[in-house]
Motif scaffolding. Structure first.
Motif, PDB file in Angstrom:
ATOM      1  N   ALA A  18     120.916 -16.635  34.616  1.00 33.45           N
ATOM      2  CA  ALA A  18     121.766 -16.047  35.655  1.00 33.45           C
ATOM      3  C   ALA A  18     120.964 -15.761  36.919  1.00 33.45           C
ATOM      4  N   GLY A  19     119.674 -15.430  36.746  1.00 31.32           N
ATOM      5  CA  GLY A  19     118.819 -15.202  37.906  1.00 31.32           C
ATOM      6  C   GLY A  19     118.637 -16.463  38.726  1.00 31.32           C
ATOM      7  N   GLY A  20     118.496 -17.610  38.056  1.00 27.21           N
ATOM      8  CA  GLY A  20     118.383 -18.875  38.772  1.00 27.21           C
ATOM      9  C   GLY A  20     119.640 -19.193  39.569  1.00 27.21           C
ATOM     10  N   ILE A  21     120.806 -18.956  38.971  1.00 29.58           N
ATOM     11  CA  ILE A  21     122.063 -19.182  39.685  1.00 29.58           C
ATOM     12  C   ILE A  21     122.177 -18.217  40.866  1.00 29.58           C
ATOM     13  N   SER A  22     121.739 -16.988  40.677  1.00 26.59           N
ATOM     14  CA  SER A  22     121.780 -16.005  41.763  1.00 26.59           C
ATOM     15  C   SER A  22     120.893 -16.433  42.924  1.00 26.59           C
ATOM     16  N   ALA A  23     119.771 -17.092  42.627  1.00 25.10           N
ATOM     17  CA  ALA A  23     118.900 -17.589  43.686  1.00 25.10           C
ATOM     18  C   ALA A  23     119.635 -18.631  44.531  1.00 25.10           C
ATOM     19  N   GLY A  24     120.400 -19.500  43.880  1.00 21.18           N
ATOM     20  CA  GLY A  24     121.194 -20.474  44.625  1.00 21.18           C
ATOM     21  C   GLY A  24     122.226 -19.804  45.510  1.00 21.18           C
ATOM     22  N   LEU A  25     122.850 -18.734  45.012  1.00 25.51           N
ATOM     23  CA  LEU A  25     123.831 -18.008  45.821  1.00 25.51           C
ATOM     24  C   LEU A  25     123.182 -17.333  47.019  1.00 25.51           C
ATOM     25  N   LEU A  26     121.988 -16.768  46.837  1.00 25.96           N
ATOM     26  CA  LEU A  26     121.292 -16.154  47.964  1.00 25.96           C
ATOM     27  C   LEU A  26     120.907 -17.198  49.015  1.00 25.96           C
ATOM     28  N   GLU A  27     120.532 -18.394  48.563  1.00 27.45           N
ATOM     29  CA  GLU A  27     120.252 -19.467  49.511  1.00 27.45           C
ATOM     30  C   GLU A  27     121.500 -19.772  50.341  1.00 27.45           C
ATOM     31  N   TRP A  28     122.645 -19.929  49.675  1.00 26.80           N
ATOM     32  CA  TRP A  28     123.904 -20.222  50.354  1.00 26.80           C
ATOM     33  C   TRP A  28     124.342 -19.071  51.255  1.00 26.80           C
ATOM     34  N   GLY A  29     124.262 -17.852  50.741  1.00 26.27           N
ATOM     35  CA  GLY A  29     124.789 -16.709  51.473  1.00 26.27           C
ATOM     36  C   GLY A  29     123.922 -16.263  52.632  1.00 26.27           C
ATOM     37  N   ILE A  30     122.630 -16.104  52.393  1.00 26.32           N
ATOM     38  CA  ILE A  30     121.753 -15.532  53.410  1.00 26.32           C
ATOM     39  C   ILE A  30     121.040 -16.601  54.223  1.00 26.32           C
ATOM     40  N   LEU A  31     120.361 -17.521  53.554  1.00 29.65           N
ATOM     41  CA  LEU A  31     119.550 -18.483  54.279  1.00 29.65           C
ATOM     42  C   LEU A  31     120.392 -19.529  55.001  1.00 29.65           C
ATOM     43  N   GLN A  32     121.572 -19.858  54.463  1.00 28.34           N
ATOM     44  CA  GLN A  32     122.467 -20.790  55.148  1.00 28.34           C
ATOM     45  C   GLN A  32     123.491 -20.082  56.026  1.00 28.34           C
ATOM     46  N   GLY A  33     123.414 -18.741  56.071  1.00 24.89           N
ATOM     47  CA  GLY A  33     124.224 -17.968  57.006  1.00 24.89           C
ATOM     48  C   GLY A  33     125.670 -17.788  56.640  1.00 24.89           C
ATOM     49  N   ASN A  34     126.061 -18.065  55.399  1.00 23.85           N
ATOM     50  CA  ASN A  34     127.461 -17.924  55.005  1.00 23.85           C
ATOM     51  C   ASN A  34     127.866 -16.490  54.691  1.00 23.85           C
ATOM     52  N   MET A  35     126.883 -15.670  54.311  1.00 27.21           N
ATOM     53  CA  MET A  35     127.159 -14.272  53.987  1.00 27.21           C
ATOM     54  C   MET A  35     125.864 -13.491  54.159  1.00 27.21           C
ATOM     55  N   PRO A  36     125.510 -13.122  55.378  1.00 23.76           N
ATOM     56  CA  PRO A  36     124.202 -12.508  55.655  1.00 23.76           C
ATOM     57  C   PRO A  36     123.951 -11.195  54.925  1.00 23.76           C
ATOM     58  N   GLY A  37     124.988 -10.495  54.538  1.00 21.87           N
ATOM     59  CA  GLY A  37     124.809  -9.219  53.853  1.00 21.87           C
ATOM     60  C   GLY A  37     124.858  -9.320  52.350  1.00 21.87           C
ATOM     61  N   MET A  38     124.753 -10.524  51.799  1.00 24.12           N
ATOM     62  CA  MET A  38     124.877 -10.711  50.353  1.00 24.12           C
ATOM     63  C   MET A  38     123.866  -9.857  49.597  1.00 24.12           C
ATOM     64  N   ASN A  39     124.341  -9.203  48.543  1.00 22.89           N
ATOM     65  CA  ASN A  39     123.485  -8.362  47.695  1.00 22.89           C
ATOM     66  C   ASN A  39     123.939  -8.492  46.244  1.00 22.89           C
ATOM     67  N   SER A  40     123.430  -7.614  45.397  1.00 18.21           N
ATOM     68  CA  SER A  40     123.779  -7.674  43.969  1.00 18.21           C
ATOM     69  C   SER A  40     125.271  -7.499  43.735  1.00 18.21           C
ATOM     70  N   ILE A  41     125.890  -6.642  44.519  1.00 17.25           N
ATOM     71  CA  ILE A  41     127.314  -6.363  44.328  1.00 17.25           C
ATOM     72  C   ILE A  41     128.148  -7.608  44.595  1.00 17.25           C
ATOM     73  N   SER A  42     127.836  -8.303  45.689  1.00 14.00           N
ATOM     74  CA  SER A  42     128.607  -9.501  46.021  1.00 14.00           C
ATOM     75  C   SER A  42     128.326 -10.640  45.051  1.00 14.00           C
ATOM     76  N   ILE A  43     127.068 -10.762  44.589  1.00 12.49           N
ATOM     77  CA  ILE A  43     126.754 -11.798  43.596  1.00 12.49           C
ATOM     78  C   ILE A  43     127.484 -11.509  42.288  1.00 12.49           C
ATOM     79  N   ARG A  44     127.520 -10.256  41.902  1.00  5.63           N
ATOM     80  CA  ARG A  44     128.258  -9.870  40.698  1.00  5.63           C
ATOM     81  C   ARG A  44     129.736 -10.245  40.849  1.00  5.63           C
ATOM     82  N   TYR A  45     130.276 -10.034  42.035  1.00  7.97           N
ATOM     83  CA  TYR A  45     131.686 -10.387  42.262  1.00  7.97           C
ATOM     84  C   TYR A  45     131.879 -11.893  42.161  1.00  7.97           C
ATOM     85  N   PHE A  46     131.020 -12.669  42.831  1.00 13.93           N
ATOM     86  CA  PHE A  46     131.164 -14.124  42.808  1.00 13.93           C
ATOM     87  C   PHE A  46     131.124 -14.661  41.381  1.00 13.93           C
TER      88      PHE A  46
END
Length: 554
Positions: free
Chosen positions: A502-530
């Motif tokens: 699950a940590g590996g999948i979360s890393a992909g989400l952080l790449e999409w959300g923060i580094l690609q600018g789709n969700m700059p405020g992404m955190n644990s709460i939003s990853i848990r929701y996704f």
């Protein structure tokens, strides 16, 4: 803390307690000359003389302050018909590139090819090894040694890398988790980590001090880690993430059964608070206590006068602790009955707040600490610490409050700290998620067999003791092909492996959300929701489910 006092952090002549000082430096005045080390602006560690960790320690410092002990959550099953190979997710074009994955565990074999870049440099950004004492500790930590990516890469270029960077993993769980979360592909073994583009940051935890293991009756030859060292490791990872201005996934594959299981203790609160920060994803394992018979749930319904708890004590488990947590306003009275049927003691609650007792019976001693309302959970707590308890079936006759329904939980230590010959008769498999998996905001991950698609028998079950739905998600965690400390691959099981997935999948989400600018405020709460929102669910279950959480990821 300073360099002249830092020896106390690793010395067995000093014990540790964890306090909440809330950025009020005058709070430390009550501890006199005791040394302290700050975790952050809210929590700190006080180093007290080891002799202060005695039968009155909980009365003097509080149950919440004594560090809880955590164990490993990976195991080798005797029979494996077929192993499961982790794979990356190229179809989403997300590899975790630019994201850090933090592993707080037993270290890493950084010389394994799956952790080496194509140019022979290391994909390990940094290692903080708490077990190697030097003056090269991370800023503000005052113990261990920090190794940079440059130093690790320099070591890899040598014929004797461990002479340059002597940190390694001699146990294996940390290496297995790092491999699953972010290891490169090994074509010969059909292996690939999930987030192959992420870089790793590793904290190798030091072994718990002998004094705290003795306090709880944990065998000295057991792999055991203190809560405060884990908290320091988490803080180190967050500090490094901020310094590098890079998002990070923090994977915690360790667990404990010490606490109310409500998500209301120092460790849980620390994680709940940390998980709100942007760019931080905290993933923890649900534990492997589902099939241990280490949890008893009792209910006394009038006019029944009492409930009878039966605890089978094995011949090798002479020293251990046990915790009873009751729901207020009902309070529970406990009579202790030995295997011969004789009453040893009766513990009657009063409203003083906190009392401690020493019960001596033949060659046995039971240290009892009793709270009407424990500080963080605001629930009744009775902590038993058994010393030299005889084997056999011990009974605990519990009675409640007159005409009220009384409910309570009792938890034994996790399976790592007891033999299989100590367990409850009529045990309850629910409310067995290991701490800190009951904390809010974090992603609590349980384990399923990805081949049979069945929930792992050992997986900790929810919900929390305050009826909050946990776990959050189920991930592959049984018969998983993982790297070993001798650069081979074997199938292992456990919720720690599921948390790494699950940590590996979360890393992909952080790449999409923060580094690609789709969700700059992404955190644990939003990853848990996704992840909970998109989880695969079966028509055979209702969700959220105490076993499966909100469904599975694959």
């Amino acid at each position: 803390m300073n360099d002249n006092e830092r020896f106390k952090i690793i010395s067995d002549d000093f014990a540790d307690i964890v306090i909440e000082y809330n950025n009020n430096m005058s709070y430390f005045e009550r501890f006199g000359e005791y040394s302290y080390n700050l975790i952050n602006d809210k929590y700190a560690i006080i180093h007290i003389p080891a002799e202060a960790l005695d039968e009155n320690a909980i009365r003097n410092f509080g149950y919440f302050a004594i560090p809880k002990c955590y164990g490993l959550l990976t195991y080798l099953k005797e029979q494996v018909e077929r192993e499961y190979t982790v794979r990356s997710f190229p179809e989403y074009n997300l590899t975790g590139s630019g994201v850090l994955v933090g592993i707080i565990d037993t270290g890493i074999v950084y010389t394994n090819p799956i952790f080496i870049n194509a140019d022979n440099t290391s994909k390990v950004k940094a290692i903080w090894d708490q077990t190697i004492d030097s003056g090269r500790y991370p800023e503000g930590m005052f113990y261990g040694t920090e190794y940079s990516q440059e130093e690790i890469s320099h070591a890899l270029a040598s014929e004797t890398p461990l002479q340059i960077v002597p940190s390694t993993d001699t146990i294996g769980q940390g290496t297995a988790m790092a491999g699953i979360a972010a290891g490169y592909q090994s074509e010969d073994n059909g292996f690939s980590g999930v987030a192959v583009g992420a870089e790793l940051v590793v904290v190798k935890l030091k072994q718990a001090k002998n004094n705290i293991m003795d306090f709880y009756g944990i065998p000295q030859d057991t792999y055991c880690y203190q809560m405060n060292d884990i908290m320091m490791g988490i803080q180190y990872l967050m500090n490094l993430s901020r310094r590098l201005n890079r998002p990070i996934v923090i994977c915690v594959g360790l667990g404990s059964s010490q606490g109310s299981h409500k998500g209301e203790d120092i460790m849980s609160n620390y994680l709940t608070e940390s998980a709100t920060a942007a760019g931080i994803a905290i993933v923890v394992a649900a534990g492997n206590e589902g099939d241990t018979s280490h949890h008893y749930f009792g209910e006394i319904v009038p006019p029944e006068p009492y409930d009878l708890v039966e605890l089978k004590v094995g011949p090798l488990d002479r020293y251990f602790s046990m915790e009873l947590w009751g729901y207020l306003p009902n309070v529970v009275t406990v009579e202790i009955i030995n295997p011969d049927g004789d009453s040893v003691a009766v513990l009657r609650p009063d409203f003083v707040g906190q009392r401690n007792y020493t019960i001596e019976y033949q060659e046995m001693i039971i240290y009892v600490d009793s709270y009407i309302s424990e500080t963080y959970s605001e629930e009744q707590l009775i902590l038993f610490r058994f010393k030299n308890i005889p084997e056999g079936i011990w009974r605990f006759r519990t009675s409640g409050t007159y005409d009220l329904i009384s409910q309570y939980h009792i938890w034994l230590p996790i399976r790592n700290f007891l033999t299989s010959e100590t367990y409850f008769h009529y045990a309850n498999p629910f409310t067995t998620i290991s701490i800190p998996g009951n904390a809010l905001n974090i992603l609590t991950t349980t384990s399923y067999n990805p081949i049979s698609r069945e929930l792992s028998e050992s997986a900790g079950r929810g919900f929390t003791a305050s009826f909050v739905p946990k776990p959050d998600i189920a991930a592959p965690g049984e018969h998983i092909l993982v790297p070993t400390i001798i650069n081979t691959f074997i199938p292992l099981s456990g919720t720690s492996l599921a948390s790494a997935f699950a940590g590996g999948i979360s890393a992909g989400l952080l790449e999409w959300g923060i580094l690609q600018g789709n969700m700059p405020g992404m955190n644990s709460i939003s990853i848990r929701y996704f992840l909970t929102n998109s989880a695969v669910r079966s028509n055979e279950h209702l969700y959220p489910n105490p076993g499966w959480g909100y469904g599975l990821i694959e």
